[in-house]
Design a protein around this motif. Structure first.
Motif, PDB file in Angstrom:
ATOM      1  N   VAL A  93     -39.225  20.504   1.972  1.00  0.00           N
ATOM      2  CA  VAL A  93     -39.822  20.655   3.302  1.00  0.00           C
ATOM      3  C   VAL A  93     -41.027  19.732   3.470  1.00  0.00           C
ATOM      4  CG1 VAL A  93     -41.185  22.231   4.749  1.00  0.00           C
ATOM      5  CG2 VAL A  93     -38.998  22.962   3.857  1.00  0.00           C
ATOM      6  N   LEU A 122     -37.975  22.538   8.593  1.00  0.00           N
ATOM      7  CA  LEU A 122     -37.031  23.575   8.186  1.00  0.00           C
ATOM      8  C   LEU A 122     -35.856  23.654   9.161  1.00  0.00           C
ATOM      9  CD1 LEU A 122     -36.390  25.776   6.154  1.00  0.00           C
ATOM     10  CD2 LEU A 122     -37.768  27.364   7.516  1.00  0.00           C
ATOM     11  N   ALA A 131     -31.043  24.845   4.187  1.00  0.00           N
ATOM     12  CA  ALA A 131     -32.323  25.554   4.102  1.00  0.00           C
ATOM     13  C   ALA A 131     -32.561  26.104   2.702  1.00  0.00           C
ATOM     14  CB  ALA A 131     -32.361  26.690   5.130  1.00  0.00           C
ATOM     15  N   ALA A 134     -35.105  24.159   0.665  1.00  0.00           N
ATOM     16  CA  ALA A 134     -36.401  23.903   1.301  1.00  0.00           C
ATOM     17  C   ALA A 134     -37.558  23.915   0.312  1.00  0.00           C
ATOM     18  CB  ALA A 134     -36.653  24.918   2.417  1.00  0.00           C
TER      19      ALA A 134
END
Length: 220
Positions: A93, A122, A131, A134
């Motif tokens: 991220v 995200l 995700a 992340a």
């Protein structure tokens, strides 16, 4: 639209006079040819790098704006290479957040704060069902995951064109096919004209333009 006109690549061994190139929104051009012919050099010239081992001339325009006199940071062209250089001390991220342009605004017209930038990063991962990585660091990613994160980060910078130098060559054949198909679909959907260097003539999407530099090479 990305246009390259009257381009000549000259090295100590020979020269190439390229045909004029015009890429509309979302279109892909694949460059092939033997090693040492100037494929990567051509990409770095488009990017705005200083080329010392070859002489390249020609006119570059992007969305009707001439790029020849602009510096790298002004050209709005992204570069994705085989070795995806993610920052090892940042998780996925934060790597994507780093690429988001400064001054990017939200729906209220104000610049995004730190939390909103992370939400934006995200959301980009969520869009491609990634995700789950992340919070991972680069060393924890597989080759396919690194390639996809690399493309997401490149697109996070909102380039108006993207250059790719053998971006999937290190992947096994099955992963390469899956990731490249996904990548080309993302670029087409987002309307980013792209140029990719490849040694694998079988890795050229049906809808892509193909330019074999060997056809235009002349030895001195």
């Amino acid at each position: 639209m990305l246009r390259i006109n009257n381009c000549r690549i000259s090295t100590e061994n020979g020269s190439i006079d390229l045909p004029d190139i015009a890429l509309d929104s979302g279109e892909l051009l694949v460059l092939t040819g033997p090693s040492g012919m100037g494929k990567s050099t051509f990409l770095h010239w488009l990017l705005g790098d200083t080329i010392k081992h070859a002489k390249i001339s020609g006119n570059i325009s992007l969305n009707d704006v001439s790029l020849n006199s602009l510096k790298i940071e002004q050209r709005r062209i992204g570069l994705l290479m085989q070795d995806v250089h993610l920052f090892p001390h940042l998780n996925v991220v934060d790597n994507i957040c780093f690429a988001l342009p400064h001054g990017i605004q939200g729906g209220n017209g104000k610049d995004l704060n730190k939390a909103q930038r992370r939400e934006t990063a995200l959301a980009m991962l969520n869009k491609i069902d990634m995700a789950y990585v992340a919070g991972h660091y680069p060393e924890q990613l597989s080759g396919g995951e690194r390639s996809r994160v690399g493309l997401v980060r490149a697109l996070a910078n909102q380039p108006q064109a993207l250059l790719m130098d053998e971006p999937f060559a290190a992947l096994d054949p099955l992963t390469c096919e899956q990731v490249s198909e996904w990548a080309f679909g993302e670029l087409q959907q987002q309307g980013v004209p792209s140029i990719m260097v490849s040694h694998d003539i079988n890795n050229i999407p049906a809808k892509a333009q193909h330019l074999d530099l060997a056809k235009y090479y002349r030895r001195l």
